[in-house]
Design a protein around this motif. Structure first.
Motif, PDB file in Angstrom:
ATOM      1  N   PHE A  21     162.533 -49.097  24.684  1.00 16.67           N
ATOM      2  CA  PHE A  21     163.849 -48.975  25.292  1.00 16.67           C
ATOM      3  C   PHE A  21     163.993 -49.989  26.427  1.00 16.67           C
ATOM      4  CE2 PHE A  21     166.963 -47.175  28.177  1.00 16.67           C
ATOM      5  CZ  PHE A  21     167.956 -46.761  27.310  1.00 16.67           C
ATOM      6  N   PHE A  23     167.145 -51.967  29.181  1.00 16.62           N
ATOM      7  CA  PHE A  23     168.529 -51.926  29.656  1.00 16.62           C
ATOM      8  C   PHE A  23     169.210 -53.257  29.340  1.00 16.62           C
ATOM      9  CE2 PHE A  23     166.305 -48.623  31.938  1.00 16.62           C
ATOM     10  CZ  PHE A  23     167.189 -47.567  31.774  1.00 16.62           C
ATOM     11  N   SER A  38     173.217 -37.555  27.794  1.00 15.97           N
ATOM     12  CA  SER A  38     171.750 -37.432  27.763  1.00 15.97           C
ATOM     13  C   SER A  38     171.133 -36.812  29.003  1.00 15.97           C
ATOM     14  CB  SER A  38     171.100 -38.816  27.580  1.00 15.97           C
ATOM     15  OG  SER A  38     171.582 -39.449  26.439  1.00 15.97           O
ATOM     16  N   VAL A  39     171.864 -36.784  30.102  1.00 17.97           N
ATOM     17  CA  VAL A  39     171.271 -36.238  31.340  1.00 17.97           C
ATOM     18  C   VAL A  39     172.022 -34.968  31.739  1.00 17.97           C
ATOM     19  CG1 VAL A  39     170.825 -36.668  33.781  1.00 17.97           C
ATOM     20  CG2 VAL A  39     170.442 -38.494  32.126  1.00 17.97           C
ATOM     21  N   PHE A 136     167.333 -41.520  38.651  1.00 20.03           N
ATOM     22  CA  PHE A 136     166.753 -41.773  37.330  1.00 20.03           C
ATOM     23  C   PHE A 136     166.221 -43.197  37.197  1.00 20.03           C
ATOM     24  CE2 PHE A 136     170.110 -38.558  37.088  1.00 20.03           C
ATOM     25  CZ  PHE A 136     169.309 -37.457  36.845  1.00 20.03           C
ATOM     26  N   LYS A 168     163.875 -37.328  35.450  1.00 21.20           N
ATOM     27  CA  LYS A 168     163.466 -36.485  34.332  1.00 21.20           C
ATOM     28  C   LYS A 168     162.065 -36.016  34.706  1.00 21.20           C
ATOM     29  CE  LYS A 168     163.396 -36.809  29.284  1.00 21.20           C
ATOM     30  NZ  LYS A 168     163.501 -37.761  28.165  1.00 21.20           N
TER      31      LYS A 168
HETATM   32  O1  LIG Z   1     167.699 -39.714  26.518  1.00 20.77           O
HETATM   33  C1  LIG Z   1     166.693 -39.353  27.124  1.00 20.77           C
HETATM   34  O2  LIG Z   1     165.742 -38.798  26.538  1.00 20.77           O
HETATM   35  C2  LIG Z   1     166.608 -39.517  28.564  1.00 20.77           C
HETATM   36  O3  LIG Z   1     165.591 -39.347  29.135  1.00 20.77           O
HETATM   37  C3  LIG Z   1     167.824 -39.892  29.286  1.00 20.77           C
HETATM   38  C4  LIG Z   1     167.791 -41.161  30.067  1.00 20.77           C
HETATM   39  C5  LIG Z   1     167.172 -41.010  31.469  1.00 20.77           C
HETATM   40  O4  LIG Z   1     166.755 -39.951  31.879  1.00 20.77           O
HETATM   41  O5  LIG Z   1     167.126 -42.030  32.148  1.00 20.77           O
HETATM   42  C6  LIG Z   1     167.035 -42.219  29.404  1.00 20.77           C
HETATM   43  C7  LIG Z   1     167.544 -43.456  29.205  1.00 20.77           C
HETATM   44  C8  LIG Z   1     168.921 -43.812  29.598  1.00 20.77           C
HETATM   45  O6  LIG Z   1     168.828 -44.567  30.739  1.00 20.77           O
HETATM   46  C9  LIG Z   1     169.732 -42.683  30.004  1.00 20.77           C
HETATM   47  C10 LIG Z   1     169.198 -41.466  30.243  1.00 20.77           C
END
Ligand SMILES: O=C(O)C(=O)C[C@]1(C(=O)O)C=C[C@@H](O)C=C1
Ligand SMILES: C[S@@+](CC[C@H](N)C(=O)[O-])C[C@H]1O[C@@H](n2cnc3c(N)ncnc32)[C@H](O)[C@@H]1O
Length: 247
Positions: A21, A23, A38-39, A136, A168
């Motif tokens: 992963f 950015f 996701s959060v 995060f 997280k």
């Molecule tokens: O999707 C996941 O499992 C995540 O952990 C979410 C999460 C994070 O916590 O930073 C991971 C990557 C992205 O930046 C956005 C959110």
């Protein structure tokens, strides 16, 4: 780059090899949707930042937002505080994120003192600040680099300053951890992610996002010099902590 925002479908089709992963432009283009779905509690954490700032920030003080991505925390502060209430510096290592955050601030809050630097938060020369936001972001640094950064942030804070650390987390107890992770996956499913998306994203984040336990986060803050830290938010395997520097 366009300022349009898309629905996150990055992991929706089967990939031969799931890349680590990062950015990049693809993530930037759908980031607001990705992070919101996701959060757990992301919007509530942002909403609370300005209430915390109203209580703890000296008028006109400087605020850092480290790993600012598209500048959501800065926008939340500008939405609730007057233009002369604070000066904001967002920092992000991803050129695509930094560029778009800059554009967003000039479009959305031109009357506010908002800067964005493209830099690595581990080596930045920090200016004195009243509030530092790490939303995060610490979770993406190699664990061996985390204590040194927190120590530098403690030193950069003015007396009475606060650090907001959202992460997280992982549970030390395997059974508790499994329960939280399973319910987190339910949360993602309820937000429209398929099992394939959940599983491929999990693979992509392996060894990239390395979570600490909540206890380890408090321990790190104490090691860095903070006499007091409080968990003010927790929702499944996501939490936010506030750490206070002596006044
Ligand atoms: O999707 C996941 O499992 C995540 O952990 C979410 C999460 C994070 O916590 O930073 C991971 C990557 C992205 O930046 C956005 C959110
Ligand atoms: C999950 S995002 C942060 C989300 C953001 N704080 C928010 O609330 O919307 C993590 C960010 O940290 C940035 N990042 C990761 N490592 C970094 C580093 N060493 N220096 C600066 N930014 C970093 C990434 O580019 C990414 O934009």
């Amino acid at each position: 780059m366009s300022n349009a925002s898309y629905r996150d479908a990055i992991f929706s089709t089967p990939l031969d090899r799931v890349a680590r992963f990062s950015f990049d432009e693809q993530v930037v283009a759908c980031f607001p949707d990705m992070i919101r779905r996701s959060v757990p509690g992301y919007g509530q954490i942002l909403g609370m930042l300005s209430l915390i700032a109203q209580r703890h920030l000296r008028h006109g003080a400087h605020v850092y937002d480290l790993g600012c991505s598209l500048g959501a925390s800065g926008l939340a502060l500008a939405g609730a505080l007057e233009p002369d209430a604070f000066r904001y510096t967002g920092v992000d290592l991803s050129p695509a994120m930094a560029e778009r955050a800059r554009q967003t601030f000039s479009d959305e809050c031109p009357d506010y003192a908002m800067r964005v630097e493209e830099a690595d938060i581990r080596v930045l020369d920090y200016s004195p600040s009243g509030m530092i936001i790490l939303n995060f972001t610490l979770q993406f640094l190699p664990p061996a680099d985390r204590d040194a950064l927190l120590k530098r942030l403690y030193d950069a804070l003015e007396p009475g300053g606060v650090l907001i650390l959202s992460e997280k987390t992982i549970d030390a107890d395997e059974q508790d951890n499994a329960w939280r992770v399973e319910r987190y996956h339910d949360f993602k499913r309820a937000n429209g992610y398929s099992d394939l998306e959940i599983s491929q994203k999990r693979t992509a984040l392996e060894n990239v996002l390395i979570p600490d336990t909540l206890d380890a986060l408090h321990e790190r803050l104490q090691q860095a010099g903070f006499p007091r830290s409080v968990t003010w938010f927790q929702y499944l395997n996501f939490a936010s902590v506030i750490a206070f520097k002596e006044a």
